[in-house]
Design an enzyme around this catalytic site. Structure first.
Site, PDB file in Angstrom:
ATOM      1  CE1 TYR A  17      10.786 -11.330 -27.563  1.00  0.00           C
ATOM      2  CE2 TYR A  17      11.203  -8.767 -27.816  1.00  0.00           C
ATOM      3  CZ  TYR A  17      10.677  -9.697 -28.266  1.00  0.00           C
ATOM      4  OH  TYR A  17       9.570 -10.560 -28.873  1.00  0.00           O
ATOM      5  CG  ASP A  72      18.685  -6.837 -29.784  1.00  0.00           C
ATOM      6  OD1 ASP A  72      18.373  -5.589 -30.337  1.00  0.00           O
ATOM      7  OD2 ASP A  72      17.618  -7.543 -29.807  1.00  0.00           O
ATOM      8  CE  LYS A 114      10.977  -1.892 -27.556  1.00  0.00           C
ATOM      9  NZ  LYS A 114      11.832  -3.664 -27.075  1.00  0.00           N
TER      10      LYS A 114
HETATM   11  C1  PLP Z   1      11.328  -4.782 -27.877  1.00  0.00           C
HETATM   12  C2  PLP Z   1      12.923  -5.856 -28.251  1.00  0.00           C
HETATM   13  C3  PLP Z   1      13.134  -6.087 -29.945  1.00  0.00           C
HETATM   14  C4  PLP Z   1      11.915  -6.227 -30.768  1.00  0.00           C
HETATM   15  O1  PLP Z   1      11.684  -5.170 -31.050  1.00  0.00           O
HETATM   16  P1  PLP Z   1       9.751  -4.877 -31.259  1.00  0.00           P
HETATM   17  O2  PLP Z   1       9.801  -3.855 -32.481  1.00  0.00           O
HETATM   18  O3  PLP Z   1       9.025  -5.237 -30.257  1.00  0.00           O
HETATM   19  O4  PLP Z   1       9.518  -5.974 -32.852  1.00  0.00           O
HETATM   20  C5  PLP Z   1      14.258  -6.846 -29.948  1.00  0.00           C
HETATM   21  N1  PLP Z   1      15.646  -7.068 -29.032  1.00  0.00           N
HETATM   22  C6  PLP Z   1      15.303  -5.944 -28.061  1.00  0.00           C
HETATM   23  C7  PLP Z   1      16.299  -5.453 -27.140  1.00  0.00           C
HETATM   24  C8  PLP Z   1      13.885  -5.410 -27.763  1.00  0.00           C
HETATM   25  O5  PLP Z   1      14.038  -4.858 -26.351  1.00  0.00           O
END
Ligand code: PLP
Length: 427
Positions: free
Chosen positions: A144, A239, A267
């Site tokens: 994701y 990511d 995060k």
């Molecule tokens: C949570 C998440 C995102 C998206 O971040 P948001 O602040 O929810 O837009 C992107 N990449 C990873 C790996 C994530 O866990």
């Protein structure tokens, strides 16, 4: 456990919010029942509107690595609030934040702050495409990367839980340049590269896949991605929205000793405020506006409230390196505890994990990619989730979410949760 107030709030919520929530992962659709409405949190605990107390294993999906409402973070935010909430002009805090990230992460030479992980990924992809002059992107099934159009292809937890691998509303053209490979299978990437040797801008990967439960990279997998990107002139993007400042100060890049070209954050770096960032090699980041031709902007980017929370949390992580040892050992205690419960119950479910991240899959086989993760028994997970919730251990309401442990958790908390699981398995 009483939940009258939560239920009444949910009744009101569904009338004015799609599904009663502002993000699908908060809904209880796949596990049954209605979500608990949270009124406050402290340390490892969250409290709902009915006054129930839970040991929290979500941690706002990762940001609360110090536990909830750390006094130092709260104090920094209060102090900043008195000075101003937003200026829309350059501040000292943005410089300090960027320096802090660049000092901590070897691959980050320049950083751009944004407001979410989604935005960080979307912007990093644009920079990669702008820098290479290529359009195609390789991502992995079950990873994701936020909800930007080109990333909503085989996209992990929320999407997996709700069975919508390709979202409606994403024009075919937006997803056409997204190629999907199999996580932990470098040969699937090699195949795509050999098919499109000159048109892949980047490979984007969750270095530890934490949105299909928890799948660590196989030995050599990330190294092989690095080699393939070098061979075909594509950029490697990690990511690290979850793994950044969680696996180690330098994230997965440092932990596995692989240097990506670009990296995305979210995060943890916001300390609970809405923050994202992307960064990496100076030559690549130099294509970003106003220095270069890749346009990207944000009214509230680098917001002083968010920066003060993030800086304070990152400084604590930097100055107290024992935190990483502690959350890792708590993570191991959790996994070992669950494994011994399963053994006593005569079950062979997969327990994956790394550091403070774990996942119990209701799956008799090993889980090492999207296909194997999907074979888990989500009905059994739902029953386990409901038992754990009512016993006071708050897990993510989906088989495909990781268990997050913070520095505020104690061995007693972990043992209590393992005991709750023991009860679920009838021991
Ligand atoms: C949570 C998440 C995102 C998206 O971040 P948001 O602040 O929810 O837009 C992107 N990449 C990873 C790996 C994530 O866990």
């Amino acid at each position: 456990m009483k939940s009258d107030i939560s239920e009444a709030l949910f009744e009101r919520a569904v009338k004015v919010l799609p599904g009663g929530v502002n993000s699908p992962v908060r809904a209880f659709g796949s596990v049954g029942g209605s979500p608990r409405f949270i009124s406050r949190a402290k340390g490892q605990y969250i409290y709902d509107e009915d006054g129930n107390k839970y040991i929290d294993y979500i941690g706002s999906w990762g940001p609360m690595i110090l536990g909830h409402n750390d006094e130092r973070v709260v104090e920094a935010v209060k102090k900043q609030a008195e000075k101003g909430l937003s200026f829309g002009a350059a501040t000292r805090l943005e410089v300090e934040m960027a320096e802090l990230i660049c000092e901590s992460v070897p691959c980050a030479e320049m950083i751009r702050m944004v407001n979410s992980g989604t935005e960080a990924v979307m912007s990093a992809l644009r920079a990669a495409r702008g820098f290479t002059g290529r359009d195609k992107i390789i991502k992995f099934e079950g990873c994701y990367h936020g909800h930007a159009d080109p990333m909503l292809v085989k996209a992990g937890s929320g999407v997996m839980t709700y069975g919508a691998p390709d979202s409606a509303g994403v024009p075919e053209g937006c997803a056409r340049d997204t190629l999907t490979a199999v996580y932990n299978d470098a040969s699937s990437v090699e195949l795509l590269f050999s098919e499109y040797p000159d048109s892949v801008a980047c490979v984007i990967v969750e270095p530890v896949a934490a949105n299909m439960g928890l799948v660590p990279p196989a030995d050599g997998f990330l190294q092989r991605l690095r080699e393939l990107c070098d061979k075909y002139g594509a950029l490697l993007i990690f990511d690290e929205v979850i793994t950044g400042f969680r696996l180690s100060l330098g994230g997965a890049a440092e932990y596995f000793g692989v240097r990506p070209d670009l990296v995305t954050y979210g995060k943890i770096i916001g300390g609970g405020m809405p923050v994202g960032a992307y960064g990496g090699r100076r030559d690549i980041m130099s294509v970003v506006s106003p220095l270069g031709k890749v346009y990207q902007a944000g009214t509230l980017s680098g917001n002083p409230m968010a920066m003060s929370a993030g800086i304070t949390q990152l400084r604590i992580l930097k100055n107290e390196p024992g935190i990483y040892e502690n959350i890792k050992s708590l993570g191991e205690r959790f996994r070992n505890g669950i494994r011994s419960v399963l053994e006593k119950a005569g079950l062979t479910f997969a327990v994956n994990g790394i550091g403070s991240l774990s996942c119990l899959y209701f799956n008799k086989g090993d889980v090492y990619d999207y296909r194997t993760a999907k074979q888990s028994d989500t009905d059994q997970f739902a029953a386990y989730f409901r038992h754990m919730l009512n016993a006071g251990s708050y897990m993510g309401p989906s088989q495909f979410e990781a268990v997050f442990i913070s520095n505020a958790h104690t061995e007693e908390d972990i043992d209590k949760t393992v005991h709750d699981a023991e009860e679920y398995f009838g021991l």
